[in-house]
Design a protein around this motif. Structure first.
Motif, PDB file in Angstrom:
ATOM      1  N   CYS A   1      40.100 -44.650 -10.814  1.00 47.98           N
ATOM      2  CA  CYS A   1      41.007 -44.668  -9.663  1.00 47.98           C
ATOM      3  C   CYS A   1      42.273 -45.466  -9.942  1.00 47.98           C
ATOM      4  CB  CYS A   1      40.301 -45.243  -8.436  1.00 47.98           C
ATOM      5  SG  CYS A   1      39.038 -44.162  -7.738  1.00 47.98           S
ATOM      6  N   PHE A   2      42.190 -46.497 -10.788  1.00 45.88           N
ATOM      7  CA  PHE A   2      43.342 -47.360 -11.013  1.00 45.88           C
ATOM      8  C   PHE A   2      44.540 -46.604 -11.608  1.00 45.88           C
ATOM      9  CE2 PHE A   2      45.696 -50.575 -13.527  1.00 45.88           C
ATOM     10  CZ  PHE A   2      46.089 -51.393 -12.480  1.00 45.88           C
ATOM     11  N   PRO A   3      44.370 -45.787 -12.663  1.00 50.18           N
ATOM     12  CA  PRO A   3      45.534 -45.035 -13.149  1.00 50.18           C
ATOM     13  C   PRO A   3      46.102 -44.077 -12.101  1.00 50.18           C
ATOM     14  CG  PRO A   3      43.795 -45.052 -14.798  1.00 50.18           C
ATOM     15  CD  PRO A   3      43.202 -45.584 -13.539  1.00 50.18           C
ATOM     16  N   VAL A   4      45.226 -43.499 -11.287  1.00 49.99           N
ATOM     17  CA  VAL A   4      45.705 -42.594 -10.238  1.00 49.99           C
ATOM     18  C   VAL A   4      46.531 -43.363  -9.215  1.00 49.99           C
ATOM     19  CG1 VAL A   4      44.979 -41.032  -8.398  1.00 49.99           C
ATOM     20  CG2 VAL A   4      43.760 -41.034 -10.581  1.00 49.99           C
ATOM     21  N   MET A   5      46.059 -44.544  -8.832  1.00 47.48           N
ATOM     22  CA  MET A   5      46.822 -45.345  -7.867  1.00 47.48           C
ATOM     23  C   MET A   5      48.142 -45.819  -8.452  1.00 47.48           C
ATOM     24  SD  MET A   5      44.002 -47.596  -5.736  1.00 47.48           S
ATOM     25  CE  MET A   5      43.273 -48.379  -7.162  1.00 47.48           C
ATOM     26  N   LEU A   6      48.165 -46.139  -9.738  1.00 44.72           N
ATOM     27  CA  LEU A   6      49.432 -46.546 -10.362  1.00 44.72           C
ATOM     28  C   LEU A   6      50.462 -45.438 -10.311  1.00 44.72           C
ATOM     29  CD1 LEU A   6      48.401 -48.574 -13.561  1.00 44.72           C
ATOM     30  CD2 LEU A   6      49.319 -49.449 -11.415  1.00 44.72           C
TER      31      LEU A   6
ATOM     32  N   ALA B   1      36.473 -54.204  -6.122  1.00 40.49           N
ATOM     33  CA  ALA B   1      37.578 -55.121  -5.828  1.00 40.49           C
ATOM     34  C   ALA B   1      38.688 -55.032  -6.856  1.00 40.49           C
ATOM     35  CB  ALA B   1      37.071 -56.550  -5.738  1.00 40.49           C
ATOM     36  N   GLY B   2      38.419 -54.440  -8.032  1.00 39.37           N
ATOM     37  CA  GLY B   2      39.467 -54.134  -8.990  1.00 39.37           C
ATOM     38  C   GLY B   2      39.877 -55.237  -9.931  1.00 39.37           C
ATOM     39  N   ILE B   3      39.242 -56.397  -9.862  1.00 41.36           N
ATOM     40  CA  ILE B   3      39.673 -57.496 -10.719  1.00 41.36           C
ATOM     41  C   ILE B   3      39.345 -57.200 -12.180  1.00 41.36           C
ATOM     42  CG2 ILE B   3      39.621 -59.991 -11.014  1.00 41.36           C
ATOM     43  CD1 ILE B   3      40.623 -58.987  -8.289  1.00 41.36           C
ATOM     44  N   SER B   4      38.207 -56.555 -12.426  1.00 39.46           N
ATOM     45  CA  SER B   4      37.868 -56.214 -13.811  1.00 39.46           C
ATOM     46  C   SER B   4      38.872 -55.239 -14.401  1.00 39.46           C
ATOM     47  CB  SER B   4      36.455 -55.621 -13.864  1.00 39.46           C
ATOM     48  OG  SER B   4      36.367 -54.451 -13.070  1.00 39.46           O
ATOM     49  N   VAL B   5      39.406 -54.340 -13.582  1.00 41.13           N
ATOM     50  CA  VAL B   5      40.425 -53.404 -14.068  1.00 41.13           C
ATOM     51  C   VAL B   5      41.714 -54.144 -14.363  1.00 41.13           C
ATOM     52  CG1 VAL B   5      41.760 -51.341 -13.488  1.00 41.13           C
ATOM     53  CG2 VAL B   5      39.371 -51.510 -12.805  1.00 41.13           C
ATOM     54  N   LEU B   6      42.078 -55.076 -13.499  1.00 46.94           N
ATOM     55  CA  LEU B   6      43.283 -55.876 -13.761  1.00 46.94           C
ATOM     56  C   LEU B   6      43.129 -56.695 -15.036  1.00 46.94           C
ATOM     57  CD1 LEU B   6      44.126 -57.129 -10.147  1.00 46.94           C
ATOM     58  CD2 LEU B   6      45.222 -55.280 -11.411  1.00 46.94           C
ATOM     59  N   LEU B   7      41.919 -57.204 -15.281  1.00 41.84           N
ATOM     60  CA  LEU B   7      41.679 -57.939 -16.522  1.00 41.84           C
ATOM     61  C   LEU B   7      41.833 -57.030 -17.738  1.00 41.84           C
ATOM     62  CD1 LEU B   7      38.580 -60.097 -15.512  1.00 41.84           C
ATOM     63  CD2 LEU B   7      40.770 -60.996 -16.312  1.00 41.84           C
ATOM     64  N   ARG B   8      41.319 -55.808 -17.642  1.00 40.22           N
ATOM     65  CA  ARG B   8      41.393 -54.875 -18.770  1.00 40.22           C
ATOM     66  C   ARG B   8      42.831 -54.461 -19.051  1.00 40.22           C
ATOM     67  NH1 ARG B   8      37.713 -51.337 -21.139  1.00 40.22           N
ATOM     68  NH2 ARG B   8      36.140 -51.817 -19.575  1.00 40.22           N
ATOM     69  N   TYR B   9      43.618 -54.246 -18.004  1.00 45.40           N
ATOM     70  CA  TYR B   9      44.984 -53.752 -18.163  1.00 45.40           C
ATOM     71  C   TYR B   9      46.018 -54.875 -18.131  1.00 45.40           C
ATOM     72  CZ  TYR B   9      43.419 -48.921 -17.551  1.00 45.40           C
ATOM     73  OH  TYR B   9      42.814 -47.699 -17.710  1.00 45.40           O
TER      74      TYR B   9
ATOM     75  N   GLY C   1      51.645 -46.973  -6.856  1.00 39.08           N
ATOM     76  CA  GLY C   1      52.203 -48.068  -7.638  1.00 39.08           C
ATOM     77  C   GLY C   1      51.273 -49.270  -7.713  1.00 39.08           C
ATOM     78  N   LEU C   2      51.687 -50.245  -8.515  1.00 38.85           N
ATOM     79  CA  LEU C   2      50.886 -51.452  -8.711  1.00 38.85           C
ATOM     80  C   LEU C   2      50.761 -52.260  -7.426  1.00 38.85           C
ATOM     81  CD1 LEU C   2      49.370 -53.329 -10.657  1.00 38.85           C
ATOM     82  CD2 LEU C   2      51.572 -54.371 -11.227  1.00 38.85           C
ATOM     83  N   GLY C   3      51.825 -52.335  -6.645  1.00 35.60           N
ATOM     84  CA  GLY C   3      51.779 -53.087  -5.392  1.00 35.60           C
ATOM     85  C   GLY C   3      50.791 -52.492  -4.402  1.00 35.60           C
ATOM     86  N   GLY C   4      50.791 -51.178  -4.280  1.00 36.84           N
ATOM     87  CA  GLY C   4      49.842 -50.533  -3.378  1.00 36.84           C
ATOM     88  C   GLY C   4      48.404 -50.724  -3.835  1.00 36.84           C
ATOM     89  N   ALA C   5      48.169 -50.661  -5.152  1.00 36.87           N
ATOM     90  CA  ALA C   5      46.816 -50.854  -5.673  1.00 36.87           C
ATOM     91  C   ALA C   5      46.316 -52.270  -5.371  1.00 36.87           C
ATOM     92  CB  ALA C   5      46.792 -50.588  -7.172  1.00 36.87           C
ATOM     93  N   CYS C   6      47.179 -53.266  -5.576  1.00 36.85           N
ATOM     94  CA  CYS C   6      46.775 -54.644  -5.287  1.00 36.85           C
ATOM     95  C   CYS C   6      46.503 -54.843  -3.804  1.00 36.85           C
ATOM     96  CB  CYS C   6      47.854 -55.609  -5.769  1.00 36.85           C
ATOM     97  SG  CYS C   6      48.044 -55.687  -7.559  1.00 36.85           S
ATOM     98  N   GLY C   7      47.280 -54.184  -2.942  1.00 37.81           N
ATOM     99  CA  GLY C   7      47.035 -54.277  -1.507  1.00 37.81           C
ATOM    100  C   GLY C   7      45.688 -53.690  -1.113  1.00 37.81           C
TER     101      GLY C   7
END
Length: 660
Positions: A603-608, A455-463, A612-618
């Motif tokens: 995957c998060f840096p690749v998606m950024l 779900a990516g929340i841990s990555v958002l917390l880290r970054y 972009g950040l908006g696409g990753a959150c979607g």
């Protein structure tokens, strides 16, 4: 109900082991900040990202140790493995403080990753095994609270170091050794062993001492220790026939649950099942026996009446006998007690004539502990030699062969309880995992742990610091005289501080609303906040409005996560497996957690860089739909159920109407 004040030792033990999660939170926040300074000192700017290397090495150490953690927990015990984890974190912190070159640093990260893997696997298991059912959700959420405590302290140290001309990155990540010393000391000199592991290892007398210390000197533990002994060998081995399950599945759901109400979807259907199955079947068949849960047949009353005829008329209490357990598997031929307990049990209610209709009300009134006492009492006859209360934990001498055979014929189920350790050795651990209830629970546990990380929340917390700089939130605080990077660290610390009241609310609600209700209520909010974050970066609007909207949505996202999808997967995985398979199953669930986290981190840096950040959150918002559907359709409510009964619940998970 168990009063919190009576469980001071239990609560403090949960706090002690949760310090391990505080160390994980410290390392979680400090590593990303230290990576940039490592690259400059070791001249790695033109090589692959040091960030990816350190994360990969730490995850590799966690994955390798997690593979063996189940066997270690069953072999050495919960307390010994926790002590080993503290030693690994301590030694890794000291190495990171030194780290003269990149190779020593990577070795230190490998050691710290191994300690983190043990902590992540063992802490929820230990807390769930020492907690009473009415407080288990609160106490197993404690590690999440301590994780953010460690994160806040780490951010504070990083903020102080960033104010210096040359930040000392070794202190950022190596300072973990100082709280590790406190953690090690508390584990060695204070923490008791898990009573359930002691029972599974055949050390019943030690389990009674440990449980009595955890519950307090005045608390009667006879019913709880009986339930634990049954659960290790008897209850978890009880088979539910396929024909019986099919006949049960043919019962209309309207006879069991009010499924037309909203409460049916979010509340506790299995507790209702355990309470209503007697009434339903007795009305249909007129039977006084429960054909679906054979362990409930301890409410059969011809045996009760027969036992009461042999009791002293002037006595209102019954002394539990001390069972002989045979020889322990320690090679020295010592005789150990398998069920050594001498306790006074009130029989005011047991003299009441029970019926199948009345058993559910008895269970609701007295709880599963009293139910277990009645179950064990049905196996005890007056021919067993009684002992004084002063002989707690002492083993009886060998009984004559004819006496042992006579007792075994009279109570055939007693033999299964007495031969607990041999039965555990005869059954392969891997065969246990293939049992229907355990197999289904293991699949659900691994899936929900992997989805939690995906779900990516841990990555958002880290970054969080980098994201706040990118979105422009830092520019809102440009007048305070700090550098943008120091400001982002300060805001991240304040965000983590804001999450503590939310986690406290989750701790208080976990045993009131239940796991299902919380995760079903907070996951849609999490999805909505991620969608708003995505839209705020994609829609054309002013920088000030974008920064405010994004930061508000990010805060709501984190708050909803720490109440639902953050702690609940760990709680579920720590309580839905039987004792003999819990460590192995939780280690598998932890493996899926680490693999999911590793995949999300890469995957998060690749998606950024691509969408972009908006696409990753979607994408993360869409991924959150999967755990929501999984919990809604397949995960039953485990609130208020004893650990020994939860595994039985999953055996019916494919036949119950609410999971079809």
């Amino acid at each position: 109900d168990i009063v919190l004040g009576e469980m001071k030792s239990t609560v403090f033990s949960a706090v002690v082991v949760s310090i391990g999660y505080a160390l994980l939170g410290w390392d979680f926040a400090a590593l990303l900040e230290a990576n940039g300074h490592m690259e400059k000192e070791f001249e790695l700017e033109n090589l692959p990202s040091i960030e990816g290397i350190t994360i990969a090495v730490s995850a590799f150490g966690a994955i390798v140790i997690t593979i063996f953690s189940g066997s270690l927990l069953d072999w050495l015990g919960r307390r010994a493995v926790l002590v080993q984890s503290s030693l690994l974190l301590l030694s890794g912190g000291l190495l990171m403080l030194w780290s003269p070159n990149i190779y020593i640093l990577l070795l230190a990260r490998l050691i710290v990753g191994s300690g983190s893997g043990l902590v992540f696997t063992c802490v929820p298991i230990y807390i769930s095994e020492i907690s009473p059912s009415t407080m288990r959700g609160l106490l197993v959420t404690m590690p999440q609270f301590m994780f953010f405590i460690g994160t806040i302290f780490s951010y504070c140290l990083i903020f102080w170091l960033t104010l210096m001309p040359s930040p000392k990155w070794r202190i950022m990540i190596g300072a973990i050794f100082a709280p590790s010393i406190v953690y090690l000391a508390l584990l060695v000199y204070y923490l008791p062993e898990s009573p359930r592991w002691l029972v599974s290892d055949g050390k019943i007398s030690e389990a009674r001492v440990s449980l009595q210390w955890l519950r307090g000197k005045k608390h009667d533990i006879s019913g709880e220790i009986s339930t634990i002994v049954e659960g290790v060998d008897f209850i978890s081995d009880t088979a539910i026939g396929t024909a019986q399950a099919q006949s049960f599945s043919r019962i209309s759901s309207s006879q069991i649950w009010p499924n037309n109400t909203f409460y049916w979807h979010l509340s506790d259907p299995l507790v209702d099942l355990l309470g209503s199955i007697h009434e339903t079947m007795s009305e249909a068949t007129g039977s006084r026996r429960n054909s679906f849960f054979p362990v409930f047949n301890s409410f059969s009353f011809p045996e009760h009446e027969h036992m009461n005829e042999h009791r002293d008329d002037n006595s209102d209490q019954q002394t539990r006998g001390v069972y002989y357990a045979g020889e322990a598997n320690n090679g020295d031929g010592l005789r150990t007690s398998l069920l050594s307990q001498t306790a006074n049990v009130e029989v005011n209610d047991t003299n009441t004539s029970f019926t199948s209709e009345g058993s559910s009300s008895y269970l609701r009134r007295h709880g599963t502990s009293a139910f277990a006492q009645e179950f064990v009492a049905s196996f005890i006859d007056n021919d067993i030699e009684e002992e004084d209360e002063e002989t707690h934990g002492m083993a009886l001498p060998y009984q004559p062969a004819y006496r042992y055979m006579e007792n075994t014929r009279r109570h055939p189920c007693r033999y299964r309880i007495l031969r607990l350790s041999e039965t555990a050795d005869m059954k392969s651990k891997w065969r246990v995992l293939l049992q229907p209830g355990i197999r289904h629970a293991l699949c659900y546990g691994m899936l929900i742990q992997a989805l939690q990380q995906s779900a990516g929340i841990s990555v958002l917390l880290r970054y969080t610091p980098e994201i706040l700089e990118q979105v422009g939130v830092v520019s809102l605080f440009s007048d305070i005289g700090l550098s943008p990077h120091s400001t982002s660290i300060l805001i991240s610390a304040l965000n983590a501080l804001l999450l503590l009241p939310c986690i406290t609310a989750a701790m208080l609600l976990m045993d009131v609303c239940g796991r299902r209700a919380l995760i079903l209520a907070t996951t849609p909010i999490l999805m909505l906040s991620l969608s708003v974050m995505s839209l705020s970066t994609l829609v054309d609007m002013g920088s000030l409005e974008r920064a405010i909207l994004f930061h508000l949505a990010l805060t709501i996202c984190f708050c909803s996560y720490v109440v639902g999808l953050g702690p609940i997967p760990n709680i579920l995985c720590s309580e839905m497996f039987p004792t003999k398979a819990r460590a192995t199953c939780v280690s598998f669930c932890s493996l899926s957690f680490w693999f999911g986290g590793l995949l999300s981190a890469y995957c998060f840096p690749v998606m950024l860089s691509t969408i972009g950040l908006g696409g990753a959150c979607g994408i993360y918002a869409l991924v959150c739909c999967i755990p929501l559907c999984l919990v809604y359709y397949r995960i039953p409510e485990t609130r208020t159920l004893n650990l020994e009964l939860i595994a039985e619940v999953f055996k019916l998970s494919r036949q119950l109407p609410y999971v079809q």
